[in-house]
Design a protein around this motif. Sequence first.
Motif, PDB file in Angstrom:
ATOM      1  N   ARG A 168    -100.274 -17.051  30.732  1.00 61.16           N
ATOM      2  CA  ARG A 168     -99.670 -18.306  31.189  1.00 61.16           C
ATOM      3  C   ARG A 168     -99.205 -19.107  29.989  1.00 61.16           C
ATOM      4  N   GLY A 169     -99.477 -18.540  28.789  1.00 61.77           N
ATOM      5  CA  GLY A 169     -99.117 -19.269  27.580  1.00 61.77           C
ATOM      6  C   GLY A 169     -97.842 -18.744  26.954  1.00 61.77           C
ATOM      7  N   CYS A 170     -97.792 -18.807  25.636  1.00 64.53           N
ATOM      8  CA  CYS A 170     -96.602 -18.414  24.882  1.00 64.53           C
ATOM      9  C   CYS A 170     -96.706 -16.944  24.487  1.00 64.53           C
ATOM     10  N   VAL A 171     -95.815 -16.134  25.053  1.00 68.20           N
ATOM     11  CA  VAL A 171     -95.855 -14.694  24.781  1.00 68.20           C
ATOM     12  C   VAL A 171     -95.605 -14.404  23.298  1.00 68.20           C
ATOM     13  N   VAL A 172     -94.884 -15.278  22.617  1.00 72.63           N
ATOM     14  CA  VAL A 172     -94.615 -15.071  21.191  1.00 72.63           C
ATOM     15  C   VAL A 172     -95.909 -15.209  20.394  1.00 72.63           C
ATOM     16  N   MET A 173     -96.723 -16.210  20.761  1.00 77.63           N
ATOM     17  CA  MET A 173     -97.984 -16.441  20.055  1.00 77.63           C
ATOM     18  C   MET A 173     -99.061 -15.449  20.487  1.00 77.63           C
ATOM     19  N   GLU A 174     -99.099 -15.143  21.791  1.00 79.73           N
ATOM     20  CA  GLU A 174    -100.237 -14.371  22.313  1.00 79.73           C
ATOM     21  C   GLU A 174     -99.972 -12.864  22.389  1.00 79.73           C
ATOM     22  N   ARG A 175     -98.731 -12.466  22.692  1.00 81.64           N
ATOM     23  CA  ARG A 175     -98.454 -11.036  22.891  1.00 81.64           C
ATOM     24  C   ARG A 175     -97.126 -10.634  22.257  1.00 81.64           C
ATOM     25  N   PRO A 176     -96.998 -10.814  20.923  1.00 77.66           N
ATOM     26  CA  PRO A 176     -95.723 -10.417  20.291  1.00 77.66           C
ATOM     27  C   PRO A 176     -95.396  -8.940  20.520  1.00 77.66           C
ATOM     28  N   ASP A 177     -96.423  -8.133  20.802  1.00 78.13           N
ATOM     29  CA  ASP A 177     -96.194  -6.697  21.061  1.00 78.13           C
ATOM     30  C   ASP A 177     -95.327  -6.489  22.292  1.00 78.13           C
ATOM     31  N   LEU A 178     -95.466  -7.380  23.285  1.00 78.79           N
ATOM     32  CA  LEU A 178     -94.670  -7.229  24.514  1.00 78.79           C
ATOM     33  C   LEU A 178     -93.200  -7.493  24.237  1.00 78.79           C
ATOM     34  N   ILE A 179     -92.927  -8.420  23.319  1.00 80.57           N
ATOM     35  CA  ILE A 179     -91.531  -8.723  22.994  1.00 80.57           C
ATOM     36  C   ILE A 179     -90.885  -7.497  22.352  1.00 80.57           C
ATOM     37  N   ARG A 180     -91.617  -6.858  21.425  1.00 82.65           N
ATOM     38  CA  ARG A 180     -91.092  -5.640  20.789  1.00 82.65           C
ATOM     39  C   ARG A 180     -90.780  -4.603  21.873  1.00 82.65           C
ATOM     40  N   GLU A 181     -91.704  -4.462  22.822  1.00 84.13           N
ATOM     41  CA  GLU A 181     -91.550  -3.475  23.903  1.00 84.13           C
ATOM     42  C   GLU A 181     -90.260  -3.724  24.683  1.00 84.13           C
ATOM     43  N   ILE A 182     -90.028  -4.975  25.086  1.00 81.58           N
ATOM     44  CA  ILE A 182     -88.857  -5.274  25.919  1.00 81.58           C
ATOM     45  C   ILE A 182     -87.573  -5.104  25.100  1.00 81.58           C
ATOM     46  N   VAL A 183     -87.608  -5.550  23.858  1.00 80.94           N
ATOM     47  CA  VAL A 183     -86.418  -5.452  23.000  1.00 80.94           C
ATOM     48  C   VAL A 183     -86.008  -3.989  22.822  1.00 80.94           C
ATOM     49  N   LEU A 184     -86.999  -3.129  22.567  1.00 83.30           N
ATOM     50  CA  LEU A 184     -86.684  -1.704  22.370  1.00 83.30           C
ATOM     51  C   LEU A 184     -86.206  -1.085  23.684  1.00 83.30           C
ATOM     52  N   LYS A 185     -86.845  -1.466  24.793  1.00 83.98           N
ATOM     53  CA  LYS A 185     -86.480  -0.902  26.103  1.00 83.98           C
ATOM     54  C   LYS A 185     -85.019  -1.203  26.442  1.00 83.98           C
ATOM     55  N   HIS A 186     -84.569  -2.421  26.117  1.00 83.07           N
ATOM     56  CA  HIS A 186     -83.199  -2.819  26.486  1.00 83.07           C
ATOM     57  C   HIS A 186     -82.203  -2.651  25.346  1.00 83.07           C
ATOM     58  N   GLY A 187     -82.718  -2.187  24.186  1.00 80.04           N
ATOM     59  CA  GLY A 187     -81.793  -2.026  23.052  1.00 80.04           C
ATOM     60  C   GLY A 187     -81.173  -3.365  22.659  1.00 80.04           C
TER      61      GLY A 187
END
Length: 441
Positions: free
Chosen positions: A326-345
């Motif tokens: 429920r918080g900031c994905v950048v602060m708490e789960r930066p790994d998820l951002i990498r995942e989405i970025v790679l998935k969508h190129g």
Amino acid sequence: MIVPQMLFRTLRSADPRCLWKFAWNFGWKGMLSVERFKRRIKRGEYFPPFLYLSILNTCNLRCQGCWVDVESKDAIDLDALNRTILDAKRHGNSFFGILGGEPFMHPQLLDLLAAHPDCYFQIFTNGQLITEKTANRLRELGNSTPLISIEGREMVSDERRGKKDVFARTLRGLENSVKAGLLTGVATSVCRSNIEELLTEDWLRELIRRGVHYAWYHGYRPVGPKPNFDLALSPEQLVRIRRFVVEMRATVPIAIIDAYYDHDGQALCPMSTGISHHIGPKGDIEPCPIIQFAVEDIHDRRGLFETMRSSAFLKDFRELSARHTRGCVVMERPDLIREIVLKHGARDTTTRGTAMAELDAITPRFSQWLPGEEVPEKHWMYRLAKKYWFHDFNAYRNVAFDAEARARQLRDELAQPVLNGATPPVPAPELVGDSQPRCSG
Ligand code: SF4
């Protein structure tokens, strides 16, 4: 008695045209745009009622923790800005956040405001370029509010913002804004070097004496090429900010904004709820200002609404971040951002080209989500406004996180003695169900 005092002070100090534009373009039409948003999401259609546009990246300051390529000269031209705003208006939007860099360095900013008298603009500025002449022009137009960032008094301001005489120059811009009768706000990204100075009732009362109408406290996010993790807040300090804001709203006659909590004090992320997304200084359509990756941009022939409505990238970002925090994905789960970025190129939208390396350098930490430490709004005005027009819009209906486990982590953290200097990283939120986080301690 807070509301009558605030109203009386505002009616006495602000220009009538500015008050009218605020009440109609932001208040009434803003509420209608959120109602339209609610109807859209019932149909599974997402287009944010609040768009934040970084109209350029150039800036006259060099702040610690800034994610913008301030040495670069990218800017969105007036035609592209007008096209973007016109398309958003066709779908009910009337409020726009204007960011940079320093927006007053954009040569066509005032033309943009003049081109949309039926809209309301909040200009995120360091205030240093608000001359008397500029302030008077803003009053004539009436459809904008300068939100002036102050990060500390003399010493801390110069240190945080990388220039000399910052505080005095910013105060001059603030004085011009107030003198012109503009609705004027002061924003602070609270961090370890300014929390004792600026998270105080005295500071809020000083702002009132200076004629400021509203304040906004952001939590410092150590991102960008020079993140300075030592300034990051401890969980104890994050809880303190929330308690302070709720208390001051019921005690001091100045409006205090936040974008991270609903009326019950439940944390939320504006990006995850879909209520706001960001346009970068090259026209890239980004999930939020500090997630500098994109697949689409405003130059897409389909137009802004259709491009954002059908963006699988934005959809994935909203849903995956809401699923895990429920918080900031950048602060708490930066790994998820990498995942989405790679998935969508998705492309790195920065000029420096180091957004992924910066992401990998982030160690997970607590953000605004502080389970077990929720502080509901005390004052009826904020309870009412948030209950109907600023909450999670059911974004957290399908979560994979374990709030209980996160609350335990937080309790352990809060039980630790407050250390001076950098805040130690904490493991990512524990999961229930199938997937395991890549970076969990
Ligand atoms: S991802 Fe973080 S910075 Fe972006 S909108 Fe959400 S809480 Fe704010």
